[in-house]
Scaffold this active site. Sequence first.
Site, PDB file in Angstrom:
ATOM      1  N   HIS A 175       1.844   1.314 -12.624  1.00  6.88           N
ATOM      2  CA  HIS A 175       2.657   2.081 -13.565  1.00  6.88           C
ATOM      3  C   HIS A 175       4.145   1.801 -13.347  1.00  6.88           C
ATOM      4  CE1 HIS A 175      -0.838   4.267 -14.905  1.00  6.88           C
ATOM      5  NE2 HIS A 175      -0.115   5.131 -15.607  1.00  6.88           N
ATOM      6  N   HIS A 229      -0.182   7.256  -5.831  1.00  9.48           N
ATOM      7  CA  HIS A 229       0.478   6.218  -5.043  1.00  9.48           C
ATOM      8  C   HIS A 229       1.335   6.826  -3.946  1.00  9.48           C
ATOM      9  CE1 HIS A 229      -0.629   2.754  -7.506  1.00  9.48           C
ATOM     10  NE2 HIS A 229      -0.400   3.496  -8.569  1.00  9.48           N
TER      11      HIS A 229
END
Length: 359
Positions: A175, A229
């Site tokens: 992303h 993440h």
Amino acid sequence: MFSVLQMQSRTKALFTSYCKDWILVVVVLVAFSIVDQLEPFHRQFSVRDVTIQHPFAKQETVPVWLLLTLSFLLPMATMGAIAVFQRRSYTDLHNALLGLFLAQSLVLIVTDSIKIAVGRPRPDFLDRCLSLYDNANAGIPLDQLNNPVNLLSNSTICTRTDLLRDGFKSFPSGHSSFSFGGLGFLSMYLAGKLHLFDERGHIYKSLVVLAPMILAALIATSRVADYRHHWQDVTVGSFIGFFFAVFAYRQYYPSLASNKSDRPFSPRIREDFLPGGSFLGIGSGSNDNNGQRYRDDAGDDDDTRVALDGPSHHSAENESGIGFGQFFRRDRTDESLTGNGHGGPNKNVVGTESRLLPV
């Protein structure tokens, strides 16, 4: 009849010149689709590692469809609108789209290749592996987990497999890299059009240019909040995305420090394929055969001219409006790359060192 054949020759030359670029972009995207199917490396882990004990978030702050909209469709629509309606330049439109596709294709293949090679567990890995926070469905409480004596655990202890593969693709953040790749390219594009570094310090220019970067940063940091993440993944992913955004932008546009930063590089076709005569409103004087034709991409500038071996004889009143011919227009070079070779004051003569001339 001759003009029709000449147009067909120019079109063919232009298509052949840029066809290789588009083919390579498609090849990179196909390679990404193949690499994405590979099983990532299953790195060993400790069940006592608190950084991978976060719950799996079923709803993401920025799902994939929204990421594609904000980081790809939004830059494409914005640059397309500026190129067509404000710049009135097909060359600018083509270079912007090609640069965006190049940046994002490189971002995808590089990011996914590193993900698969590294195999770092995500912050929510143990919940993906053992359903830590779903005790009603055979979840295993954390206090009952132990590593092998003097050893780390591996994926064989996992009782849940539907989310396991993606659980080993934490580093770097896709992303983050994709958002900075697309929105970073848009930021560079806007900076060039606004002449951000013209040494005059307009705050509104900085705000316009930084807006896409701020949006990219918000997308990246949402991955930490969603426990998808680690912060290192987001940091490296953002760097990868912005690096390829700058790399792709400089393939088709001048430096932001250039006083011609708002101009795309010229079409890569030979001089004899550049349109002349009435097609560009260029006079048919004898000097045209010996001099190098040179034209701004935007047809409504007051200082648009044809560079010859002598003074310019072209009038801005002959500029044509938007049309297919704009795709062939030559862009002005940076003053640092132009000159008459003798140190004289003639700045309209295209020098041999110009990046904007085809070779």
